[in-house]
Design a protein around this motif. Structure first.
Motif, short mmCIF file in Angstrom:
data_model
loop_
_atom_site.label_atom_id
_atom_site.label_comp_id
_atom_site.label_asym_id
_atom_site.label_seq_id
_atom_site.Cartn_x
_atom_site.Cartn_y
_atom_site.Cartn_z
N GLU A 84 19.24 -36.40 -65.55
CA GLU A 84 19.82 -37.66 -66.00
C GLU A 84 19.14 -38.07 -67.29
O GLU A 84 17.97 -37.76 -67.51
N GLU A 85 19.89 -38.70 -68.15
CA GLU A 85 19.40 -39.06 -69.47
C GLU A 85 19.49 -40.58 -69.64
O GLU A 85 20.54 -41.18 -69.36
N LEU A 86 18.40 -41.19 -70.09
CA LEU A 86 18.36 -42.63 -70.28
C LEU A 86 17.99 -42.96 -71.72
O LEU A 86 17.14 -42.30 -72.31
N ASP A 87 18.61 -44.02 -72.28
CA ASP A 87 18.22 -44.51 -73.59
C ASP A 87 16.84 -45.15 -73.48
O ASP A 87 16.58 -45.90 -72.55
N GLN A 88 15.98 -44.87 -74.45
CA GLN A 88 14.62 -45.42 -74.41
C GLN A 88 14.32 -46.34 -75.57
O GLN A 88 13.61 -47.31 -75.40
N ASN A 95 21.47 -48.86 -82.39
CA ASN A 95 21.51 -47.40 -82.33
C ASN A 95 20.34 -46.86 -81.51
O ASN A 95 19.20 -47.27 -81.72
N THR A 96 20.63 -45.97 -80.61
CA THR A 96 19.58 -45.37 -79.77
C THR A 96 18.79 -44.37 -80.59
O THR A 96 19.36 -43.52 -81.28
N THR A 97 17.45 -44.46 -80.51
CA THR A 97 16.60 -43.56 -81.28
C THR A 97 15.79 -42.60 -80.41
O THR A 97 15.25 -41.63 -80.92
N ARG A 98 15.72 -42.86 -79.13
CA ARG A 98 14.91 -42.02 -78.25
C ARG A 98 15.58 -41.93 -76.88
O ARG A 98 16.14 -42.89 -76.39
N PHE A 99 15.54 -40.74 -76.29
CA PHE A 99 16.12 -40.52 -74.98
C PHE A 99 15.06 -39.94 -74.04
O PHE A 99 14.22 -39.15 -74.47
N LYS A 100 15.13 -40.34 -72.80
CA LYS A 100 14.27 -39.78 -71.75
C LYS A 100 15.17 -38.95 -70.83
O LYS A 100 16.18 -39.44 -70.34
N THR A 130 16.60 -39.46 -84.43
CA THR A 130 16.44 -40.10 -85.74
C THR A 130 16.82 -39.22 -86.92
O THR A 130 16.81 -39.69 -88.04
N GLY A 131 17.13 -37.96 -86.67
CA GLY A 131 17.46 -37.05 -87.78
C GLY A 131 18.95 -36.85 -87.90
O GLY A 131 19.77 -37.66 -87.45
#
Length: 168
Positions: A84-88, A95-100, A130-131
């Motif tokens: 499972e993937e969560l926005d961090q 804008n989402t910059t990191r995912f867990k 971020t890229g």
């Protein structure tokens, strides 16, 4: 700390380590890869299910790298992987910059129709957004691959630690 004080300190520490290892031996502790250990008992003796997804392929690849390719393996390991993937993290614009990424592995080791061991484990990794699109996709793929390596290592550790309880 003066040199003489360091020597005394190290002498006490090393003496304590020797005493601790002696007491572990006295209570029946045996290192899994030491003499009479069970660390190599499962080496090359576990068949995995054929991979159906990229994650299961990466899990199997790492598992076989550590445990060896089976030849007439008496054991079969069935592993159910899920993620499972969560926005961090997010910017002020949303804008989402990191995912867990969290992964779960439920496994059953069997011999014929007899279930010998079962268990589950979980772990997590993360990646950055971020890229460029290509960089984000590469980062995401790497995160999932690292996660499968971690899960495979945890399953292997569980199996090796339980190998002494398996019938010979």
């Amino acid at each position: 700390m003066w040199l003489s004080e360091r020597r005394k300190f190290l002498g006490k520490c090393l003496g304590g380590l020797a005493l601790a290892s002696l007491s572990l031996t006295a209570c029946g502790f045996t290192p899994v890869y030491g003499p009479q250990g069970t660390g190599d008992r499962l080496q090359g003796k576990i068949t995995l299910q054929a991979p159906e997804t990229r994650n299961s392929y990466q899990f199997n690849r790492h598992f076989e790298t550590r445990m060896g390719r089976p030849a007439n393996a008496p054991y079969v390991l069935k592993v159910k992987l899920s993620t499972e993937e969560l926005d961090q993290g997010a910017t002020s614009t949303g804008n989402t910059t990191r995912f867990k990424v969290t992964g779960y592995a439920n496994y059953v080791l069997s011999e014929g129709k007899t279930q010998l061991l079962s268990g589950s484990t979980s772990a997590f990794t993360g990646y950055s957004n971020t890229g460029s699109t290509v960089a984000t996709m590469a980062s995401e793929n790497d995160a999932y691959e690292r996660l499968m390596v971690i899960l495979a290592d945890q399953v292997i550790d569980d199996l090796i630690l339980s190998a002494g309880n398996l019938p010979e």
